[in-house]
Design a protein around this motif. Structure first.
Motif, PDB file in Angstrom:
ATOM      1  N   VAL A   1     -29.636 -31.055  -4.921  1.00 35.55           N
ATOM      2  CA  VAL A   1     -28.316 -31.374  -5.458  1.00 35.55           C
ATOM      3  C   VAL A   1     -27.979 -30.369  -6.561  1.00 35.55           C
ATOM      4  CG1 VAL A   1     -26.949 -33.117  -6.668  1.00 35.55           C
ATOM      5  CG2 VAL A   1     -28.601 -33.811  -4.915  1.00 35.55           C
ATOM      6  N   PRO A   2     -26.816 -29.721  -6.483  1.00 34.09           N
ATOM      7  CA  PRO A   2     -26.468 -28.736  -7.515  1.00 34.09           C
ATOM      8  C   PRO A   2     -26.260 -29.385  -8.886  1.00 34.09           C
ATOM      9  CG  PRO A   2     -24.827 -28.753  -5.732  1.00 34.09           C
ATOM     10  CD  PRO A   2     -25.815 -29.823  -5.448  1.00 34.09           C
ATOM     11  N   VAL A   3     -26.540 -28.621  -9.903  1.00 34.86           N
ATOM     12  CA  VAL A   3     -26.329 -29.029 -11.288  1.00 34.86           C
ATOM     13  C   VAL A   3     -25.085 -28.301 -11.773  1.00 34.86           C
ATOM     14  CG1 VAL A   3     -27.264 -28.889 -13.630  1.00 34.86           C
ATOM     15  CG2 VAL A   3     -28.785 -29.399 -11.703  1.00 34.86           C
ATOM     16  N   GLU A   4     -24.189 -29.037 -12.395  1.00 38.22           N
ATOM     17  CA  GLU A   4     -22.990 -28.448 -12.991  1.00 38.22           C
ATOM     18  C   GLU A   4     -23.317 -28.034 -14.419  1.00 38.22           C
ATOM     19  OE1 GLU A   4     -19.987 -27.994 -11.516  1.00 38.22           O
ATOM     20  OE2 GLU A   4     -20.628 -28.909  -9.637  1.00 38.22           O
ATOM     21  N   ALA A   5     -23.105 -26.778 -14.729  1.00 33.80           N
ATOM     22  CA  ALA A   5     -23.374 -26.257 -16.074  1.00 33.80           C
ATOM     23  C   ALA A   5     -22.256 -25.288 -16.434  1.00 33.80           C
ATOM     24  CB  ALA A   5     -24.740 -25.566 -16.109  1.00 33.80           C
ATOM     25  N   GLU A   6     -22.435 -24.585 -17.532  1.00 33.17           N
ATOM     26  CA  GLU A   6     -21.519 -23.525 -17.922  1.00 33.17           C
ATOM     27  C   GLU A   6     -22.337 -22.278 -18.218  1.00 33.17           C
ATOM     28  OE1 GLU A   6     -17.712 -25.212 -20.166  1.00 33.17           O
ATOM     29  OE2 GLU A   6     -19.577 -25.743 -21.201  1.00 33.17           O
ATOM     30  N   ALA A   7     -21.693 -21.127 -18.067  1.00 34.53           N
ATOM     31  CA  ALA A   7     -22.322 -19.850 -18.388  1.00 34.53           C
ATOM     32  C   ALA A   7     -21.286 -18.974 -19.068  1.00 34.53           C
ATOM     33  CB  ALA A   7     -22.844 -19.175 -17.125  1.00 34.53           C
TER      34      ALA A   7
ATOM     35  N   LEU B   1     -24.643 -28.410 -20.852  1.00 36.03           N
ATOM     36  CA  LEU B   1     -25.618 -27.645 -20.083  1.00 36.03           C
ATOM     37  C   LEU B   1     -25.165 -26.195 -20.028  1.00 36.03           C
ATOM     38  CD1 LEU B   1     -26.401 -30.132 -17.182  1.00 36.03           C
ATOM     39  CD2 LEU B   1     -27.728 -29.687 -19.271  1.00 36.03           C
ATOM     40  N   ILE B   2     -26.005 -25.313 -20.552  1.00 36.68           N
ATOM     41  CA  ILE B   2     -25.683 -23.889 -20.636  1.00 36.68           C
ATOM     42  C   ILE B   2     -26.723 -23.094 -19.855  1.00 36.68           C
ATOM     43  CG2 ILE B   2     -25.439 -21.894 -22.175  1.00 36.68           C
ATOM     44  CD1 ILE B   2     -23.131 -23.909 -22.385  1.00 36.68           C
ATOM     45  N   PHE B   3     -26.225 -22.264 -18.935  1.00 36.34           N
ATOM     46  CA  PHE B   3     -27.075 -21.381 -18.134  1.00 36.34           C
ATOM     47  C   PHE B   3     -27.153 -20.032 -18.834  1.00 36.34           C
ATOM     48  CE2 PHE B   3     -27.353 -18.295 -14.507  1.00 36.34           C
ATOM     49  CZ  PHE B   3     -28.649 -18.604 -14.115  1.00 36.34           C
ATOM     50  N   SER B   4     -28.351 -19.648 -19.215  1.00 38.12           N
ATOM     51  CA  SER B   4     -28.584 -18.372 -19.883  1.00 38.12           C
ATOM     52  C   SER B   4     -29.201 -17.401 -18.885  1.00 38.12           C
ATOM     53  CB  SER B   4     -29.529 -18.577 -21.068  1.00 38.12           C
ATOM     54  OG  SER B   4     -29.891 -17.341 -21.618  1.00 38.12           O
ATOM     55  N   TYR B   5     -28.569 -16.255 -18.721  1.00 41.28           N
ATOM     56  CA  TYR B   5     -29.043 -15.266 -17.751  1.00 41.28           C
ATOM     57  C   TYR B   5     -29.404 -13.940 -18.401  1.00 41.28           C
ATOM     58  CZ  TYR B   5     -24.328 -13.657 -18.528  1.00 41.28           C
ATOM     59  OH  TYR B   5     -23.184 -13.218 -19.136  1.00 41.28           O
ATOM     60  N   GLY B   6     -29.202 -13.815 -19.726  1.00 49.31           N
ATOM     61  CA  GLY B   6     -29.373 -12.516 -20.378  1.00 49.31           C
ATOM     62  C   GLY B   6     -30.195 -12.591 -21.646  1.00 49.31           C
ATOM     63  N   THR B   7     -29.623 -12.088 -22.730  1.00 45.92           N
ATOM     64  CA  THR B   7     -30.379 -11.903 -23.969  1.00 45.92           C
ATOM     65  C   THR B   7     -30.730 -13.198 -24.686  1.00 45.92           C
ATOM     66  OG1 THR B   7     -28.404 -11.617 -25.342  1.00 45.92           O
ATOM     67  CG2 THR B   7     -29.342  -9.620 -24.319  1.00 45.92           C
TER      68      THR B   7
ATOM     69  N   GLU C   1     -16.266 -15.547 -21.782  1.00 46.26           N
ATOM     70  CA  GLU C   1     -15.640 -16.858 -21.696  1.00 46.26           C
ATOM     71  C   GLU C   1     -16.617 -17.797 -21.013  1.00 46.26           C
ATOM     72  OE1 GLU C   1     -11.962 -16.819 -19.436  1.00 46.26           O
ATOM     73  OE2 GLU C   1     -12.669 -15.168 -18.218  1.00 46.26           O
ATOM     74  N   ARG C   2     -16.668 -19.009 -21.519  1.00 41.19           N
ATOM     75  CA  ARG C   2     -17.583 -20.017 -20.998  1.00 41.19           C
ATOM     76  C   ARG C   2     -16.891 -20.737 -19.845  1.00 41.19           C
ATOM     77  NH1 ARG C   2     -17.839 -24.759 -23.530  1.00 41.19           N
ATOM     78  NH2 ARG C   2     -17.191 -23.803 -25.490  1.00 41.19           N
ATOM     79  N   LEU C   3     -17.506 -20.617 -18.652  1.00 36.01           N
ATOM     80  CA  LEU C   3     -16.915 -21.174 -17.439  1.00 36.01           C
ATOM     81  C   LEU C   3     -17.944 -21.986 -16.662  1.00 36.01           C
ATOM     82  CD1 LEU C   3     -15.054 -17.943 -16.221  1.00 36.01           C
ATOM     83  CD2 LEU C   3     -14.036 -19.936 -17.363  1.00 36.01           C
ATOM     84  N   PRO C   4     -17.479 -22.892 -15.800  1.00 44.21           N
ATOM     85  CA  PRO C   4     -18.412 -23.684 -15.000  1.00 44.21           C
ATOM     86  C   PRO C   4     -19.177 -22.825 -13.997  1.00 44.21           C
ATOM     87  CG  PRO C   4     -16.152 -24.528 -14.813  1.00 44.21           C
ATOM     88  CD  PRO C   4     -16.089 -23.258 -15.578  1.00 44.21           C
ATOM     89  N   VAL C   5     -20.396 -23.255 -13.732  1.00 41.37           N
ATOM     90  CA  VAL C   5     -21.234 -22.604 -12.728  1.00 41.37           C
ATOM     91  C   VAL C   5     -22.132 -23.679 -12.117  1.00 41.37           C
ATOM     92  CG1 VAL C   5     -23.063 -21.946 -14.370  1.00 41.37           C
ATOM     93  CG2 VAL C   5     -22.731 -20.602 -12.286  1.00 41.37           C
ATOM     94  N   GLN C   6     -22.380 -23.558 -10.827  1.00 38.99           N
ATOM     95  CA  GLN C   6     -23.276 -24.492 -10.155  1.00 38.99           C
ATOM     96  C   GLN C   6     -24.640 -23.849 -10.008  1.00 38.99           C
ATOM     97  OE1 GLN C   6     -21.115 -25.432  -6.493  1.00 38.99           O
ATOM     98  NE2 GLN C   6     -20.763 -27.468  -7.332  1.00 38.99           N
ATOM     99  N   LEU C   7     -25.684 -24.658 -10.271  1.00 36.58           N
ATOM    100  CA  LEU C   7     -27.050 -24.165 -10.261  1.00 36.58           C
ATOM    101  C   LEU C   7     -27.935 -25.021  -9.373  1.00 36.58           C
ATOM    102  CD1 LEU C   7     -27.430 -23.897 -14.145  1.00 36.58           C
ATOM    103  CD2 LEU C   7     -26.753 -22.070 -12.586  1.00 36.58           C
TER     104      LEU C   7
END
Length: 177
Positions: free
Chosen positions: A116-122, A13-19, A100-106
């Motif tokens: 319930v939060p989703v565990e992903a990486e960004a 699971l990848i969180f994309s916030y930019g380009t 660097e790819r790190l965990p993030v809660q969404l």
């Protein structure tokens, strides 16, 4: 994405916030991965906790791993194959310490904390310069990378100083050069 029981087939699971988001310059890679069955768009998400999001050299967006500062960040969540993840890592230059790819809660909504939060990486600005990037931006951040910020984005082939790598550009940026 194939439904095989080994870890290689488990989507990331990848969180994309930019380009990489829909409608932005590097979404062509995301779209290519979707077309190759190496990525699936899940939907819009927001970070559970606040983080700084700033623009750096060439209008590149940087999420900074300083939880508790900044804003809850809006973006998109994708399920990505291991092969697709390698393509994202290559674009984000993780091997040279750009991101660097790190965990993030969404969560699915900034208005509801009962989800319930989703565990992903960004992809976060590398720790070697993340805090300096935040300071260089006056500790002022965005809640979302929008079309307005994207107007400052400079494609790789159009960037000045073609002989420099991105880390040199980051160093010059954070030093105010």
């Amino acid at each position: 994405m194939a439904d095989i029981s080994d870890d290689e087939s488990k989507p990331h699971l990848i969180f994309s916030y930019g380009t990489l988001k829909r409608g932005f310059h590097n979404h062509k890679l995301t779209k290519e991965l979707i077309d190759q069955d190496d990525a699936v768009f899940i939907g819009p998400y927001v970070t559970l906790h606040t983080h700084p999001l700033v623009c750096g050299p060439h209008g590149l967006p940087y999420l900074i791993n300083l939880p508790g500062l900044g804003h809850r960040i809006r973006g998109e969540l994708y399920a990505v194959s291991t092969r697709g993840l390698a393509r994202f890592d290559e674009l984000e230059c993780t091997s040279i310490g750009h991101y660097e790819r790190l965990p993030v809660q969404l969560t699915v909504s900034a208005d509801r904390d009962d989800v319930v939060p989703v565990e992903a990486e960004a992809y976060f600005a590398h720790r070697s310069f993340g805090e300096a990037m935040w300071e260089r931006n006056g500790k002022e951040g965005l809640s979302e990378f929008t079309e307005n910020e994207a107007k400052r984005y400079v494609k790789r082939q159009d960037r000045p100083h073609q002989g420099r790598n991105i880390l040199e550009d980051v160093r010059h940026f954070v030093n105010g050069e």
